[in-house]
Enzyme design. Sequence first.
Site, PDB file in Angstrom:
ATOM      1  N   CYS A  46       0.836  -1.210   0.000  1.00 28.81           N
ATOM      2  CA  CYS A  46       0.000   0.000   0.000  1.00 28.81           C
ATOM      3  C   CYS A  46       0.869   1.258   0.000  1.00 28.81           C
ATOM      4  CB  CYS A  46      -0.926   0.023   1.218  1.00 28.81           C
ATOM      5  SG  CYS A  46      -2.047  -1.380   1.270  1.00 28.81           S
TER       6      CYS A  46
HETATM    7  C1  BEZ Z   1       0.495  -4.710   1.830  1.00 31.66           C
HETATM    8  O1  BEZ Z   1       0.124  -3.591   1.530  1.00 31.66           O
HETATM    9  O2  BEZ Z   1       1.640  -5.078   1.657  1.00 31.66           O
HETATM   10  C2  BEZ Z   1      -0.492  -5.697   2.394  1.00 31.66           C
HETATM   11  C3  BEZ Z   1      -1.645  -5.258   3.019  1.00 31.66           C
HETATM   12  C4  BEZ Z   1      -2.536  -6.188   3.543  1.00 31.66           C
HETATM   13  C5  BEZ Z   1      -2.277  -7.543   3.421  1.00 31.66           C
HETATM   14  C6  BEZ Z   1      -1.119  -7.966   2.766  1.00 31.66           C
HETATM   15  C7  BEZ Z   1      -0.232  -7.049   2.249  1.00 31.66           C
END
Ligand code: BEZ
Length: 219
Positions: A46
């Site tokens: 994210c």
């Molecule tokens: C991420 O942004 O890396 C992420 C967010 C939620 C679950 C898995 C990965």
Amino acid sequence: MPGLTLGDTIPDLEADSTHGRIKLYDYIGDSWAIIFSHPGDFTPVCTTELGKMAAYAKEFEKRGVKLVGLSCDDVQSHKEWTKDIEAYTPGCKVTYPILADSNREIIKQLNMVDPDEKDSSGNQLPSRALHIVGPDKKVKLSLLYPASTGRNMDEVVRVLESLQKAAKHKVVTPANWKPGDPVVISPSLSNEQAKEMFPQGFETADLPSKKDYLRFTKV
Ligand code: BEZ
């Protein structure tokens, strides 16, 4: 699960955001909009995605698009996290608002719920959903990605350009089309109509069927 899909009108929802209280229709006005959700703040993929969105913000602004981010974390969390995003993406500022959806109402209304991901309390989390919305407030294109896969902002710009060309010119864009490539004349136009609408001319692919449905032009 109720689902917002192509052609649906987005709701005129109201939410707290990093830019204060936002009424969606007032914020979007007569522009195009890209509304995109992410599973959670302070998570790795994210952070890269929202940084890339900040880096591409000028590209979207040039094309008359308002950006809106969204997750279920609160505004204070979004603001703290924004410092990380900007540090990770030097020279880029997160100028678009990030909505807070602590009670999960918005992600349900916008079909952004991930069926698999839950937070530590078992609450639902957003998928990596992205809706491109036209000036008529209708959904023109949706991407639904799982938490494991970050989105490609070049692809978002590409599909936006395709949508905007189709909205303006009665054309469609073929597989692997990129801005600047020839476009295809909409099959809803006869050759006579196409000659009138595209005085620059067009080339018809020579196909075994001898049908003349694949006609390329430049716009
Ligand atoms: C991420 O942004 O890396 C992420 C967010 C939620 C679950 C898995 C990965």
